[in-house]
Write a protein that holds these residues in place. Structure first.
Motif, PDB file in Angstrom:
ATOM      1  N   ILE A 296      13.214  18.451  41.163  1.00  0.00           N
ATOM      2  CA  ILE A 296      14.022  19.631  41.502  1.00  0.00           C
ATOM      3  C   ILE A 296      13.218  20.708  42.221  1.00  0.00           C
ATOM      4  CG2 ILE A 296      15.589  19.177  39.581  1.00  0.00           C
ATOM      5  CD1 ILE A 296      14.371  21.581  38.142  1.00  0.00           C
ATOM      6  N   LYS A 297      11.882  20.603  42.181  1.00  0.00           N
ATOM      7  CA  LYS A 297      10.995  21.540  42.878  1.00  0.00           C
ATOM      8  C   LYS A 297      11.402  23.001  42.641  1.00  0.00           C
ATOM      9  CE  LYS A 297       9.864  18.214  46.521  1.00  0.00           C
ATOM     10  NZ  LYS A 297       8.567  17.845  45.933  1.00  0.00           N
ATOM     11  N   PRO A 298      11.343  23.441  41.397  1.00  0.00           N
ATOM     12  CA  PRO A 298      11.778  24.817  41.104  1.00  0.00           C
ATOM     13  C   PRO A 298      10.825  25.854  41.699  1.00  0.00           C
ATOM     14  CG  PRO A 298      10.749  23.847  39.178  1.00  0.00           C
ATOM     15  CD  PRO A 298      10.857  22.752  40.193  1.00  0.00           C
ATOM     16  N   ASP A 299      11.335  27.052  41.872  1.00  0.00           N
ATOM     17  CA  ASP A 299      10.516  28.172  42.334  1.00  0.00           C
ATOM     18  C   ASP A 299       9.924  28.946  41.167  1.00  0.00           C
ATOM     19  OD1 ASP A 299      11.188  28.220  45.375  1.00  0.00           O
ATOM     20  OD2 ASP A 299      13.130  28.005  44.368  1.00  0.00           O
ATOM     21  N   PHE A 300      10.490  28.737  39.979  1.00  0.00           N
ATOM     22  CA  PHE A 300      10.019  29.402  38.758  1.00  0.00           C
ATOM     23  C   PHE A 300      10.417  28.498  37.601  1.00  0.00           C
ATOM     24  CE2 PHE A 300      10.053  32.444  35.249  1.00  0.00           C
ATOM     25  CZ  PHE A 300       8.990  33.277  35.548  1.00  0.00           C
ATOM     26  N   ALA A 301       9.611  28.492  36.549  1.00  0.00           N
ATOM     27  CA  ALA A 301       9.923  27.631  35.403  1.00  0.00           C
ATOM     28  C   ALA A 301       9.773  28.409  34.102  1.00  0.00           C
ATOM     29  CB  ALA A 301       9.019  26.406  35.387  1.00  0.00           C
ATOM     30  N   ILE A 302      10.761  28.250  33.232  1.00  0.00           N
ATOM     31  CA  ILE A 302      10.709  28.811  31.879  1.00  0.00           C
ATOM     32  C   ILE A 302      10.731  27.638  30.909  1.00  0.00           C
ATOM     33  CG2 ILE A 302      11.748  30.395  30.217  1.00  0.00           C
ATOM     34  CD1 ILE A 302      13.270  31.687  32.559  1.00  0.00           C
ATOM     35  N   ILE A 303       9.691  27.532  30.120  1.00  0.00           N
ATOM     36  CA  ILE A 303       9.567  26.433  29.165  1.00  0.00           C
ATOM     37  C   ILE A 303       9.895  26.976  27.773  1.00  0.00           C
ATOM     38  CG2 ILE A 303       8.083  24.591  28.313  1.00  0.00           C
ATOM     39  CD1 ILE A 303       8.436  24.716  31.429  1.00  0.00           C
ATOM     40  N   PHE A 304      10.878  26.382  27.126  1.00  0.00           N
ATOM     41  CA  PHE A 304      11.229  26.764  25.754  1.00  0.00           C
ATOM     42  C   PHE A 304      10.687  25.692  24.815  1.00  0.00           C
ATOM     43  CE2 PHE A 304      14.406  28.823  28.426  1.00  0.00           C
ATOM     44  CZ  PHE A 304      14.363  30.127  27.942  1.00  0.00           C
TER      45      PHE A 304
END
Length: 353
Positions: A224-232
């Protein structure tokens, strides 16, 4: 379905690494208003139906839990096994487990070892080895185990634990809070967002095989090549063996922001951004630097063009054991913080990280 019931349903599911299908099927069934698609490693991608060109933000949580796999069946019907994930040998014996055969049947067993009556002095003075442990399902022969119960090499094994909620202290107990907590949080955030007011495009990533090397996250980051990632993540709580000053993962004292672990040094600009939003919304947080362990953030932050990443942990007592505890307040605060981050993020802010 309320937030506690959702967590209960997720916790009670069985999803050893590489065998997360029960978990992803449940999530897909409960996210019918979204576009859900999978891949061959059993990641599940959850997208809203409003197309836009905004920056992509991955909301990642892993679906697998620490477990085991059937390695062999002995002549007396007991089962040898291998670990899937980071177990310590002291947390394995004398616990109930569930084996899932390839007919999707569940068979209960007990992890057994040689009784102390038959141990040598040397055996009593050392820790057992995993190859000395077996799972006993009550059978007495190879034929009973394989023919009556259909158990084969490769069957996944998970802890046998039922979720409970203590309303007096607002604490939940169950298995696999590492990381069904994260799965529940991602689902709740995606359902509660007002997509018309966002300037980013959130994609839920229910990633597989985290416990055996962050494998699903590596695939997801490239896909998905995200621009930002939030890991829960359900993160190890330390409040039962550290004092109030040294503890950075106490139940009920806030979500946990991880600045260092064995897989990632967190971007301080991202940390400042997240802390400021937490403060503005009166969300308590704890900050921890750890010498060991890692999360899916380790894969995202070095993928593609380098993805700004934050790890939001929910302190969880006794992860990588059968029984885990977590605070409902921390769980709900993580949902609020995730939503607030998405509401604040813009393309310009992300570029400045």
């Amino acid at each position: 379905m309320n937030k506690i019931k959702l967590l209960e349903n997720l916790s009670n599911l069985h999803g050893a690494p590489g065998h997360e299908y029960e978990v992803t099927a449940f999530i897909k069934n409960n996210m019918k208003n979204f576009n859900c698609e999978g891949d061959s490693i059993n990641n599940l991608y959850i997208k809203n139906n409003k197309e836009n060109n905004y920056p992509i933000v991955a909301l990642d949580s892993h679906s697998d839990e620490v477990g085991f796999m059937v390695e062999g069946i002995k002549a007396n019907g007991t089962i040898t096994f291998l670990p899937l994930g980071g177990w310590h040998i002291t947390n394995i014996p004398a616990h109930s487990v569930i084996i899932k055969n390839f007919k999707n049947e569940y068979i209960k067993g007990v992890v057994s070892s040689k009784p102390p009556h038959f141990m040598t002095v040397e055996e009593k003075q050392r820790l057992p080895k995993i190859e000395e442990l077996v799972i006993d399902i009550g059978t007495s022969s190879y034929e009973e185990t394989t023919e009556l119960y259909g158990i084969e090499v490769g069957n996944p094994i998970t802890p046998d634990v039922v979720f409970s909620y203590d309303q007096k202290i607002d604490v939940v107990r169950g298995k696999a809070f590492d990381n069904r907590l994260g799965c529940a949080i991602v689902m709740e955030i995606l359902k509660e967002l007002n997509y018309n007011e966002l300037r980013v495009n959130p994609i839920g990533v229910i990633s597989s095989q985290e416990e055996v090397g962050l494998r699903g996250a590596q695939v997801a980051a490239n896909k998905i090549k995200p621009d930002f990632a939030i890991i829960f993540e359900g993160s190890p709580a330390d409040d039962t063996f550290k004092d109030n000053f040294s503890s950075k993962g106490a139940l009920g004292k806030g979500i946990q922001l991880r600045v260092l672990d064995a897989g990632m040094v967190s971007n301080p600009k991202v940390q400042t951004f997240v802390k400021n939003i937490a403060k503005k919304n009166n969300i308590p947080f704890q900050v921890i630097a750890r010498s060991g362990g890692s999360t899916n953030g380790a894969k995202y932050h070095i993928a593609d063009k380098s993805i700004p990443t934050v790890v939001i942990g929910i302190p969880t007592r006794y992860i990588h054991t059968h029984y885990t505890y977590a605070s409902v307040r921390d769980y709900k605060d993580a949902i609020i913080l995730g939503k607030k981050l998405l509401e604040e993020l813009t393309e310009e802010i992300i570029k400045n990280f």
